[in-house]
Motif scaffolding. Structure first.
Motif, short mmCIF file in Angstrom:
data_model
loop_
_atom_site.label_atom_id
_atom_site.label_comp_id
_atom_site.label_asym_id
_atom_site.label_seq_id
_atom_site.Cartn_x
_atom_site.Cartn_y
_atom_site.Cartn_z
N SER A 17 0.82 -1.20 0.00
CA SER A 17 0.00 0.00 0.00
C SER A 17 0.85 1.25 0.00
CB SER A 17 -0.91 0.04 1.23
OG SER A 17 -1.81 -1.05 1.25
N VAL A 64 -8.96 0.44 -10.84
CA VAL A 64 -8.56 0.67 -9.46
C VAL A 64 -9.72 0.53 -8.48
CG1 VAL A 64 -6.77 2.24 -10.26
CG2 VAL A 64 -8.92 3.18 -9.37
N ARG A 67 -9.77 -1.00 -4.80
CA ARG A 67 -8.41 -1.00 -4.26
C ARG A 67 -7.96 0.38 -3.81
NH1 ARG A 67 -4.31 -2.13 -7.46
NH2 ARG A 67 -5.36 -1.47 -9.40
N PHE A 68 -8.39 1.41 -4.53
CA PHE A 68 -7.99 2.78 -4.23
C PHE A 68 -9.16 3.54 -3.62
CE2 PHE A 68 -4.54 3.37 -7.75
CZ PHE A 68 -3.92 2.21 -7.34
N MET A 83 -3.92 3.81 -1.74
CA MET A 83 -3.75 2.76 -2.72
C MET A 83 -3.40 1.46 -2.02
SD MET A 83 -1.72 4.82 -5.73
CE MET A 83 -0.24 5.03 -4.73
N LEU A 86 -1.61 -3.09 -4.34
CA LEU A 86 -0.97 -2.55 -5.54
C LEU A 86 -0.44 -3.64 -6.44
CD1 LEU A 86 0.76 0.50 -3.89
CD2 LEU A 86 -0.78 0.62 -5.87
N LYS A 87 -0.52 -3.37 -7.72
CA LYS A 87 -0.07 -4.29 -8.75
C LYS A 87 1.02 -3.63 -9.59
CE LYS A 87 -4.84 -5.94 -9.27
NZ LYS A 87 -5.96 -6.09 -10.23
N ASP A 90 0.11 -0.81 -11.83
CA ASP A 90 -0.18 0.49 -11.25
C ASP A 90 1.02 1.43 -11.33
OD1 ASP A 90 -2.84 -0.13 -10.41
OD2 ASP A 90 -2.01 -1.20 -8.68
N THR A 91 2.16 0.92 -11.74
CA THR A 91 3.35 1.74 -11.85
C THR A 91 3.13 2.88 -12.84
OG1 THR A 91 4.84 -0.07 -11.26
CG2 THR A 91 5.78 1.75 -12.50
N VAL A 122 5.69 -0.17 -8.48
CA VAL A 122 5.28 -1.39 -7.81
C VAL A 122 6.10 -2.53 -8.38
CG1 VAL A 122 3.37 -2.89 -7.19
CG2 VAL A 122 2.97 -0.45 -7.57
#
Length: 124
Positions: A17, A64, A67-68, A83, A86-87, A90-91, A122
């Motif tokens: 996160s 998102v 998750r966000f 967040m 994270l995956k 998501d970068t 991430v």
């Protein structure tokens, strides 16, 4: 002119996160809808989340959602993006933005003011 100063970006492992903050100048913060966008290398700037001026309405991109969480504290002139889960996808560079309106928008062109961006990476 509205100035937006972001903080909280960094490197995190997948599943972790991060919490982003964006502090806005001026006394008109509470009258503006706010948004978060992100941009990965070689890709268009992408909508992430938006929140109405009083915080009663929020919208998220499908990627998102769940998750966000976007929130705001008008007394502190600050908008947040929490967040979770994270995956690697998501970068991106994450930007906060402010409207000249109290209503939300999903479009880049709907926002008049932008922060400098903060890198979120991430890792696997």
């Amino acid at each position: 002119q509205v100035q937006l100063v972001e903080s909280g970006g960094g490197l995190v492992q997948a599943g972790g996160s991060l919490s982003l903050s964006c502090a806005a100048s001026g006394r008109t913060f509470s009258s503006r809808a706010m948004g978060w966008f992100r941009q990965a290398p070689g890709k268009e700037r992408e909508f992430v989340a938006t929140i109405s001026s009083f915080g009663g309405r929020t919208y998220y991109s499908d990627s998102v959602k769940g998750r966000f969480t976007i929130s705001r504290d008008n007394a502190k002139n600050t908008v947040y993006l929490q967040m979770n889960s994270l995956k690697p996808e998501d970068t991106a560079v994450y930007y906060c933005a402010a409207r000249d309106s109290n209503w939300d928008s999903f479009e880049v062109k709907g926002y008049a003011y932008w922060g400098q961006g903060t890198q979120v990476t991430v890792s696997s």
